[in-house]
Design an enzyme around this catalytic site. Structure first.
Site, PDB file in Angstrom:
ATOM      1  N   GLU A  48       0.773  -1.164  -0.185  1.00 20.85           N
ATOM      2  CA  GLU A  48       0.020   0.040  -0.082  1.00 20.85           C
ATOM      3  C   GLU A  48       0.999   1.282   0.078  1.00 20.85           C
ATOM      4  O   GLU A  48       0.492   1.972   0.738  1.00 20.85           O
ATOM      5  CB  GLU A  48      -1.102  -0.109   0.938  1.00 20.85           C
ATOM      6  CG  GLU A  48      -1.858  -1.277   1.198  1.00 20.85           C
ATOM      7  CD  GLU A  48      -3.184  -0.956   2.090  1.00 20.85           C
ATOM      8  OE1 GLU A  48      -2.955  -0.393   3.211  1.00 20.85           O
ATOM      9  OE2 GLU A  48      -4.199  -1.926   1.855  1.00 20.85           O
ATOM     10  N   GLU A  85      -5.479  -8.580  -0.461  1.00 23.09           N
ATOM     11  CA  GLU A  85      -6.023  -8.411   0.739  1.00 23.09           C
ATOM     12  C   GLU A  85      -7.523  -7.939   0.409  1.00 23.09           C
ATOM     13  O   GLU A  85      -7.799  -7.148  -0.356  1.00 23.09           O
ATOM     14  CB  GLU A  85      -5.500  -7.049   1.444  1.00 23.09           C
ATOM     15  CG  GLU A  85      -4.218  -7.167   2.133  1.00 23.09           C
ATOM     16  CD  GLU A  85      -3.612  -6.047   3.184  1.00 23.09           C
ATOM     17  OE1 GLU A  85      -4.658  -5.277   3.724  1.00 23.09           O
ATOM     18  OE2 GLU A  85      -2.550  -5.703   2.959  1.00 23.09           O
TER      19      GLU A  85
HETATM   20  O1  AHR Z   1      -5.072  -6.245   6.722  1.00 19.94           O
HETATM   21  C1  AHR Z   1      -4.908  -5.175   7.481  1.00 19.94           C
HETATM   22  C2  AHR Z   1      -4.351  -3.884   6.973  1.00 19.94           C
HETATM   23  O2  AHR Z   1      -5.255  -3.310   5.729  1.00 19.94           O
HETATM   24  C3  AHR Z   1      -3.010  -4.246   6.340  1.00 19.94           C
HETATM   25  O3  AHR Z   1      -1.695  -4.192   7.290  1.00 19.94           O
HETATM   26  C4  AHR Z   1      -2.899  -3.034   5.321  1.00 19.94           C
HETATM   27  O4  AHR Z   1      -2.175  -3.429   4.128  1.00 19.94           O
HETATM   28  C5  AHR Z   1      -4.302  -2.732   4.928  1.00 19.94           C
HETATM   29  O5  AHR Z   1      -4.484  -1.236   5.126  1.00 19.94           O
END
Ligand code: AHR
Length: 497
Positions: A172, A291
């Site tokens: 990110e 994610e």
């Molecule tokens: O999964 C939780 C968090 O969400 C991770 O650390 C991050 O990459 C995202 O914002």
């Protein structure tokens, strides 16, 4: 209400890359400490890994696990987590405002993965560090021996290299919350140079460049285009992240959120292909949805946690039945896009926004979302077929023409199995499904698994599993036509062989 479907063996979307059933373990909350690892736990093995958790992970057949972050990785020094444990430093993790004791690091996690029957999707720190440290970590992990970092690994007791094939180039990096966040141009260059150096060592590595943190980021689309423009020939994937929630308590609208995932995937495919055209490249960039999940239940309680402790109970969402239905729809979205989504990670795996929960010092249990994830991972292998669907529809606050029936079909020719995954989004009526399966002569229904509950808010605990599947579904196959009643608000897995 009624829905019809035609399934044809020739309507192949793609071979399913098993890595779409991946997950994620971050050094965050109780994912590692109190989750996969708890030295004094009754089920701990000689390395302190909880066997009760390992059993549940094996049940999910998770093929790959992203590690060690997440936001955590952007401030992580991998060297802190290797070598004698008693000499490892305690560090402040600025991402989650906790203390990281470094009891578990790369080598122990590789051991855990072997025990869990999974592989690592390793993320490198491109926040506070850069290409050089990434290259060194790669040498430490993958080189057999005879060089500084590979010999260092051997001196730490790991003669056999970990042979990690899939790598995330940061996390990110567009997020203002990220340590060392960057503009698209800054990151695109760093991703290109990191990728180029890593591939100078091994051109068969599969490298994931960071896409936007979510589709709502102000730089979304421009970010992907710039990053890929600068790194196209040195990376293989672009990442997508998304989390959904039902804060407004509007279940109809909530269950339609997988349409947002569809649109997100299709937009990123378009951007990647635009850059492919611009570069006149023969190479196709695929998608790593590394994610995805539901995340909102724990937002308020997290604000009350004390900072700078080890493994506080962060991001411990307790999932309910409607969350499991949405997770089912999201898995279907991934399968519908199996031609371009080759990696995906349910974020995360244990305790932190996770299908598996533990009590520190106590038992381990399955959240509601465990079930659709397990069904897809275990039965959704082979090729993804494109069913032709006709379904009644509804409109919700943010979506129009939302089909009541959401479905994906997987076919495993080798094993001679066909699986229909289906969600009925209708909250009040059953759907009568009529499915044309003419080509699957000789097949019969093995079982019709159903996850249903009268209370959309029903959740599981260690003591009581209120939401769990049964195999009493009504699917019948007669003369090449499958009929099934899909109960209101239900997740269905119809297995045929
Ligand atoms: O999964 C939780 C968090 O969400 C991770 O650390 C991050 O990459 C995202 O914002």
């Amino acid at each position: 209400k009624k829905a019809t479907m035609v399934v044809d063996k020739e309507f192949i979307i793609s071979e399913i890359d098993k890595r779409i059933y991946g997950s994620f373990i971050e050094h965050l909350g109780r994912a590692v400490y109190g989750g996969i690892y708890e030295q004094d736990h009754a089920t701990a093995d000689e390395q302190g890994f909880r066997q009760d958790v390992l059993d549940l992970v094996r049940e999910l057949q998770v093929p790959i696990v992203r590690y060690p972050g997440g936001n955590f990785v952007s401030g992580y020094n991998w060297e802190d987590g290797v070598g004698p444990v008693d000499q490892r430093p305690r560090r402040l993790d600025l991402a989650w405002r906790t203390v990281e004791p470094n009891w578990i690091g790369t080598n122990e996690f590789a051991d855990w993965c072997r025990k869990a029957g999974t592989e690592i999707n390793m993320a490198v720190n491109l926040g506070t560090r850069g290409p050089e440290e990434a290259r060194q970590l790669l040498e430490y992990c993958n080189h057999p021996g005879g060089s500084y970092f590979s010999d260092l690994r051997i001196s730490h007791g790991y003669k056999t290299p970990h042979n990690i094939k899939t790598w995330c180039l940061g996390n990110e990096m567009d997020g203002p919350w990220q340590m060392g966040s960057k503009t698209a141009a800054e990151y695109g260059r760093i991703a290109a140079e990191t990728g180029r150096m890593m591939k100078m060592y091994d051109s068969s590595l599969e490298l994931v460049a960071c896409g936007s943190s979510n589709r709502g980021m102000p730089t979304f689309a421009e970010w992907e285009a710039t990053v890929l423009d600068l790194s196209y020939e040195h990376v293989d994937f672009i990442s997508l992240h998304t989390y959904y929630g039902n804060k407004e308590n509007d279940p109809g609208n909530y269950l339609a959120r997988s349409l947002d995932m569809d649109a997100f995937i299709e937009s990123v495919v378009a951007i990647a292909d635009y850059i492919k055209a611009k570069h006149r490249s023969k190479k196709t960039i695929n998608l790593s949805f590394d994610e995805w999940n539901v995340w909102y239940h724990s937002h308020e309680s997290d604000k009350k946690l004390e900072p700078w402790t080890i493994a506080p109970p962060q991001l411990e969402d307790h999932y309910n039945f409607e969350d499991a239905l949405l997770v089912g729809c999201l898995l279907i979205s991934l399968l519908k896009h199996a031609d371009r989504v080759k990696i995906a990670c349910l974020a995360q795996l244990v305790n932190v926004i996770a299908p598996i929960m533990t009590e520190t010092g106590g038992g381990a249990w399955k959240q509601t979302i465990f079930y659709p994830y397990m069904h897809a991972s275990v039965y959704g292998r082979g090729v993804s077929l494109k069913p032709v669907i006709r379904s009644s529809k509804y409109d919700s606050k943010d979506f129009t023409d939302v089909p009541h029936l959401e479905s994906a079909v997987t076919y495993n020719e080798e094993e001679g199995t066909l699986t229909i995954f289906a969600v009925n989004r209708d909250l009040s009526d059953a759907l009568e499904l009529d499915c044309d399966l003419r080509q699957f002569e000789g097949y019969g229904v093995v079982e019709h698994i159903v996850l249903e509950h009268d209370d959309l808010k029903a959740a599981n605990t260690l003591q009581e599993e209120r939401v769990k599947p049964h195999t009493g579904g009504s699917a019948k196959l007669d003369g090449g036509r499958l009929s099934a009643r899909l109960g209101k608000a239900s997740w269905n897995v119809i297995r045929l062989a």
